[in-house]
Design an enzyme around this catalytic site. Sequence first.
Site, PDB file in Angstrom:
ATOM      1  N   GLU A  71      -5.221  -4.794  10.528  1.00  0.00           N
ATOM      2  CA  GLU A  71      -4.187  -3.784  10.759  1.00  0.00           C
ATOM      3  C   GLU A  71      -4.468  -3.075  12.083  1.00  0.00           C
ATOM      4  O   GLU A  71      -5.248  -2.126  12.126  1.00  0.00           O
ATOM      5  CB  GLU A  71      -4.193  -2.756   9.621  1.00  0.00           C
ATOM      6  CG  GLU A  71      -3.946  -3.360   8.262  1.00  0.00           C
ATOM      7  CD  GLU A  71      -3.349  -2.358   7.281  1.00  0.00           C
ATOM      8  OE1 GLU A  71      -2.328  -2.685   6.678  1.00  0.00           O
ATOM      9  OE2 GLU A  71      -3.891  -1.239   7.144  1.00  0.00           O
ATOM     10  N   GLU A 130      -6.757   4.767   7.940  1.00  0.00           N
ATOM     11  CA  GLU A 130      -6.511   6.185   7.628  1.00  0.00           C
ATOM     12  C   GLU A 130      -7.726   6.805   6.942  1.00  0.00           C
ATOM     13  O   GLU A 130      -8.008   7.992   7.116  1.00  0.00           O
ATOM     14  CB  GLU A 130      -5.232   6.304   6.780  1.00  0.00           C
ATOM     15  CG  GLU A 130      -3.999   6.019   7.637  1.00  0.00           C
ATOM     16  CD  GLU A 130      -2.822   5.409   6.888  1.00  0.00           C
ATOM     17  OE1 GLU A 130      -2.790   5.471   5.648  1.00  0.00           O
ATOM     18  OE2 GLU A 130      -1.937   4.854   7.573  1.00  0.00           O
ATOM     19  N   GLY A 177       2.786   2.197  10.853  1.00  0.00           N
ATOM     20  CA  GLY A 177       3.766   3.272  10.706  1.00  0.00           C
ATOM     21  C   GLY A 177       4.453   3.653  11.998  1.00  0.00           C
ATOM     22  O   GLY A 177       5.139   4.669  12.066  1.00  0.00           O
ATOM     23  N   HIS A 210      -9.416   1.196   4.984  1.00  0.00           N
ATOM     24  CA  HIS A 210      -8.149   1.438   5.682  1.00  0.00           C
ATOM     25  C   HIS A 210      -8.397   2.384   6.857  1.00  0.00           C
ATOM     26  O   HIS A 210      -9.192   3.317   6.753  1.00  0.00           O
ATOM     27  CB  HIS A 210      -7.109   2.026   4.726  1.00  0.00           C
ATOM     28  CG  HIS A 210      -5.738   1.962   5.300  1.00  0.00           C
ATOM     29  ND1 HIS A 210      -5.293   2.859   6.238  1.00  0.00           N
ATOM     30  CD2 HIS A 210      -4.723   1.078   5.107  1.00  0.00           C
ATOM     31  CE1 HIS A 210      -4.051   2.530   6.594  1.00  0.00           C
ATOM     32  NE2 HIS A 210      -3.683   1.459   5.920  1.00  0.00           N
ATOM     33  N   ASN A 214       0.877  -1.169   0.000  1.00  0.00           N
ATOM     34  CA  ASN A 214       0.000   0.000   0.000  1.00  0.00           C
ATOM     35  C   ASN A 214       0.914   1.219   0.000  1.00  0.00           C
ATOM     36  O   ASN A 214       1.524   1.537   1.013  1.00  0.00           O
ATOM     37  CB  ASN A 214      -0.892  -0.029   1.250  1.00  0.00           C
ATOM     38  CG  ASN A 214      -1.714   1.240   1.401  1.00  0.00           C
ATOM     39  OD1 ASN A 214      -1.760   2.084   0.498  1.00  0.00           O
ATOM     40  ND2 ASN A 214      -2.363   1.381   2.551  1.00  0.00           N
ATOM     41  N   TRP A 215       1.027   1.839  -1.152  1.00  0.00           N
ATOM     42  CA  TRP A 215       1.968   2.964  -1.276  1.00  0.00           C
ATOM     43  C   TRP A 215       1.485   4.214  -0.531  1.00  0.00           C
ATOM     44  O   TRP A 215       2.253   5.139  -0.313  1.00  0.00           O
ATOM     45  CB  TRP A 215       2.194   3.303  -2.762  1.00  0.00           C
ATOM     46  CG  TRP A 215       2.987   2.277  -3.520  1.00  0.00           C
ATOM     47  CD1 TRP A 215       3.486   1.084  -3.044  1.00  0.00           C
ATOM     48  CD2 TRP A 215       3.379   2.351  -4.905  1.00  0.00           C
ATOM     49  NE1 TRP A 215       4.156   0.424  -4.052  1.00  0.00           N
ATOM     50  CE2 TRP A 215       4.112   1.178  -5.197  1.00  0.00           C
ATOM     51  CE3 TRP A 215       3.185   3.288  -5.912  1.00  0.00           C
ATOM     52  CZ2 TRP A 215       4.644   0.925  -6.471  1.00  0.00           C
ATOM     53  CZ3 TRP A 215       3.718   3.038  -7.176  1.00  0.00           C
ATOM     54  CH2 TRP A 215       4.439   1.868  -7.450  1.00  0.00           C
ATOM     55  N   LYS A 216       0.209   4.256  -0.198  1.00  0.00           N
ATOM     56  CA  LYS A 216      -0.372   5.452   0.452  1.00  0.00           C
ATOM     57  C   LYS A 216      -0.101   6.684  -0.415  1.00  0.00           C
ATOM     58  O   LYS A 216      -0.043   6.570  -1.626  1.00  0.00           O
ATOM     59  CB  LYS A 216       0.145   5.591   1.890  1.00  0.00           C
ATOM     60  CG  LYS A 216      -0.067   4.289   2.685  1.00  0.00           C
ATOM     61  CD  LYS A 216       0.132   4.442   4.163  1.00  0.00           C
ATOM     62  CE  LYS A 216      -0.102   3.096   4.852  1.00  0.00           C
ATOM     63  NZ  LYS A 216      -0.032   3.161   6.301  1.00  0.00           N
ATOM     64  N   GLY A 228       2.964  -1.137   4.257  1.00  0.00           N
ATOM     65  CA  GLY A 228       3.030   0.288   3.964  1.00  0.00           C
ATOM     66  C   GLY A 228       4.459   0.706   3.652  1.00  0.00           C
ATOM     67  O   GLY A 228       4.954   0.506   2.541  1.00  0.00           O
ATOM     68  N   GLY A 229       5.130   1.262   4.641  1.00  0.00           N
ATOM     69  CA  GLY A 229       6.464   1.828   4.446  1.00  0.00           C
ATOM     70  C   GLY A 229       7.432   0.907   3.711  1.00  0.00           C
ATOM     71  O   GLY A 229       8.160   1.353   2.806  1.00  0.00           O
ATOM     72  N   SER A 253       3.700  -2.157  10.409  1.00  0.00           N
ATOM     73  CA  SER A 253       5.149  -2.238  10.634  1.00  0.00           C
ATOM     74  C   SER A 253       5.722  -3.615  10.293  1.00  0.00           C
ATOM     75  O   SER A 253       6.626  -4.107  10.980  1.00  0.00           O
ATOM     76  CB  SER A 253       5.491  -1.837  12.072  1.00  0.00           C
ATOM     77  OG  SER A 253       5.076  -0.505  12.315  1.00  0.00           O
TER      78      SER A 253
HETATM   79  P1  13P Z   1       3.170   0.297   7.698  1.00  0.00           P
HETATM   80  O1  13P Z   1       3.647  -1.002   7.073  1.00  0.00           O
HETATM   81  O2  13P Z   1       3.903   1.490   7.186  1.00  0.00           O
HETATM   82  O3  13P Z   1       3.071   0.202   9.172  1.00  0.00           O
HETATM   83  O4  13P Z   1       1.660   0.496   7.161  1.00  0.00           O
HETATM   84  C1  13P Z   1       0.767  -0.553   7.237  1.00  0.00           C
HETATM   85  C2  13P Z   1      -0.441  -0.182   6.479  1.00  0.00           C
HETATM   86  O5  13P Z   1      -1.193   0.697   6.875  1.00  0.00           O
HETATM   87  C3  13P Z   1      -0.704  -0.883   5.215  1.00  0.00           C
HETATM   88  O6  13P Z   1      -1.979  -0.603   4.748  1.00  0.00           O
END
Ligand code: 13P
Length: 252
Positions: A168, A98, A174, A96, A9-11, A235-236, A214
């Site tokens: 999640e 967010e 993050g 998600h 997930n590149w966000k 994510g990251g 994470s």
């Molecule tokens: P991180 O891997 O950066 O913690 O993010 C997880 C995430 O929200 C994937 O959708």
Amino acid sequence: MRKKIVAGNWKMNLNLQEGVALATELKESLAAAKPNCDVVICTPFIHLAKVADVVDGTVIGLGAENCADKEKGAYTGEVSAAQVKSTGAQYVILGHSERRQYYGETAEILKEKVNLALANGLKVIFCIGEVLEEREAGKQNEVVGSQLADSLFDLTEEQLANIILAYEPVWAIGTGKTATAEQAEDMHAFIRGVIAGRFGEVAAENISILYGGSCKPSNAKEIFSKPDVDGGLIGGAALKCADFRGIIDAWN
Ligand code: 13P
């Protein structure tokens, strides 16, 4: 048999050129050494059409990070499920934390989005998870159970076959603070039980449940080794080819 999946997930990261470069690097890496799981990258809308060309004919699936809760029309700035599908994408992330937290997406809105995504032939990666206060109060199962019931329980078993779940825990996203493999497994087993209760044992056995929060090359193997963890939503660590590849290789 349910699928093993590593999805990125590149966000809201990477400009168009950077995104195309990352997809190209990943394509080359996976062509050189085949993955032992399904691989999906979910990108901002602006990347989809170009990245679809890059990954066309490869093992890499492509998804959006969101879609509208309306079919079409005068909704300035929104992107519909049909538009996502027309880029060549096959997946969409919905629910998600967010989106729930910063954009007020409610269970009702998510229900609409899920229905439209499925109606347009997209597979949905549906995210669920509790915030820290809920976990500290021991309410995580209650919260996640409601998130599942409120947005997904009206689906048919046939529709559910196109849903992938992603647990999640919001406190792990993050933050560098991963759930332990045991915490992940406990929740994943609970989620599978909830799905079994509504849709039956077969549906529950077949649904893939990903862990997100994470996740990195150094912890993926242990988390993925748990029986109810079918992969990760990353994510990251999905923003660097070597890190994402490292997580994919946790399935080897
Ligand atoms: P991180 O891997 O950066 O913690 O993010 C997880 C995430 O929200 C994937 O959708």
